[in-house]
Design an enzyme around this catalytic site. Structure first.
Site, PDB file in Angstrom:
ATOM      1  CG  ASP A   1      -1.859   1.208   1.247  1.00 38.24           C
ATOM      2  OD1 ASP A   1      -2.636   1.351   0.284  1.00 38.24           O
ATOM      3  OD2 ASP A   1      -1.808   2.015   2.183  1.00 38.24           O
ATOM      4  CB  SER A   2       0.157   4.756  -0.891  1.00 37.27           C
ATOM      5  OG  SER A   2      -1.028   4.964  -0.139  1.00 37.27           O
TER       6      SER A   2
ATOM      7  CB  CYS B   1      -2.644   1.217  -2.867  1.00 38.41           C
ATOM      8  SG  CYS B   1      -2.621   2.936  -3.431  1.00 38.41           S
TER       9      CYS B   1
ATOM     10  CD  GLU C   1       0.041   7.020   5.791  1.00 42.20           C
ATOM     11  OE1 GLU C   1       1.061   6.875   6.500  1.00 42.20           O
ATOM     12  OE2 GLU C   1      -0.477   6.082   5.160  1.00 42.20           O
TER      13      GLU C   1
ATOM     14  CB  CYS D   1      -8.821   5.602  -0.237  1.00 43.55           C
ATOM     15  SG  CYS D   1      -7.174   5.818   0.483  1.00 43.55           S
TER      16      CYS D   1
ATOM     17  CG  HIS E   1      -4.857   5.619   3.803  1.00 41.42           C
ATOM     18  ND1 HIS E   1      -4.334   5.073   2.654  1.00 41.42           N
ATOM     19  CD2 HIS E   1      -3.794   5.971   4.569  1.00 41.42           C
ATOM     20  CE1 HIS E   1      -3.008   5.095   2.729  1.00 41.42           C
ATOM     21  NE2 HIS E   1      -2.657   5.645   3.881  1.00 41.42           N
TER      22      HIS E   1
END
Length: 271
Positions: A11-12, A74, A153, A185, A187
């Site tokens: 993933d990013s 991702c 993040e 996403c 996240h």
């Protein structure tokens, strides 16, 4: 000596941990190698060429561990790099867009599905295409939410700042008859409570993590590659940025599941 082939998940940043959590829950015997590119997150505003290059670099790094499957957890990388990666490796490569789209089509009653994601994912139109392939007449309302990844993040899941950003980003979507909202996403599930507050209890939030874990299980079962050993897997977690923040968020999100199995935390060396 038996060496267990892992499932490689990339993933990013920390978003792919939502997929890791579901894989750990549904497939507790499987060894996971996770790579979070936290030094270069977010991928959403980057060019497709950059995202493809970063994804290739991570896959080239992960191949040394001889994974039996690669999961691109991702959405941005799935949208622009999935086909490229599939052409470069000999193992199955799974993305997160089709599983999420299937889940939404299976649950919508109004036929109006919302999609929120990074700029890259929304611009690609990948969810709209996947949804229309499954149901040609579905109404799709898409919105890029570039500030969400940064909140996650930073570990900022629940605060007044988070609520205000989420409200300002998606509240207008309530004017449509949306009954399913795809968290496009990986996240975004970290912000589920806040997103639900803003959208209201009548809107189903669709996280592709659950469906992706099911797809992983199905493919491994068909290929007779499911882990059958009784030994406890030792997971490996890599991040390219601040290891302390990454470890903190991972332990917070995975909770008991990460306490049940041994984990090795590492900082990779990629170009």
């Amino acid at each position: 000596m038996f060496v267990q082939q892992p499932i490689a998940i990339l993933d990013s940043g920390v978003g792919g941990l939502t997929v890791v959590k579901e894989v750990m829950r549904q497939l507790p015997r499987e060894k996971i190698i996770y790579f979070g590119d936290t030094a270069r997150t977010p991928y959403g505003p980057r060019t497709p060429e950059e995202v493809v290059r970063f994804t290739r670099e991570i896959v080239d790094y992960l191949i040394q561990f001889h994974p039996k499957m690669i999961v691109i957890a991702c959405n941005t990388a799935t949208a622009v790099a999935l086909t490229d990666i599939r052409s470069r490796v000999a193992v199955p490569v799974v993305g997160v867009i089709n599983p999420g789209a299937r889940a939404a089509i299976g649950k919508t009653v109004t036929g109006c599905v919302g999609v929120i994601g990074t700029e890259g994912t929304i611009k690609s139109g990948a969810y709209e295409q996947a949804l229309r392939e499954l149901s040609p007449h579905v109404q799709v309302v898409s919105e890029a939410c570039p500030k969400f990844v940064t909140l996650v993040e930073q570990g900022n899941f629940r605060s007044m700042e988070t609520y205000n950003i989420v409200r300002d980003s998606i509240e207008h979507m309530r004017t449509y008859p949306i009954d399913c909202l795809i968290l496009g996403c990986t996240h975004y599930p970290f912000l589920t409570e806040t997103i639900s507050e803003v959208m209201g209890s009548s809107v189903n939030l669709i996280s592709s993590a659950d469906e992706t874990a099911r797809e992983i299980s199905t493919i491994l079962h068909e290929k007779r590659k499911l882990a059958r050993n009784e030994q406890e897997p030792i997971h490996q977690f890599f991040c390219s940025g601040d290891p302390q923040m990454f470890k903190h968020i991972a332990q917070q999100w995975l909770g008991e599941q990460i306490e049940l199995t041994p984990v090795v935390w590492q900082v990779p060396n990629i170009s």
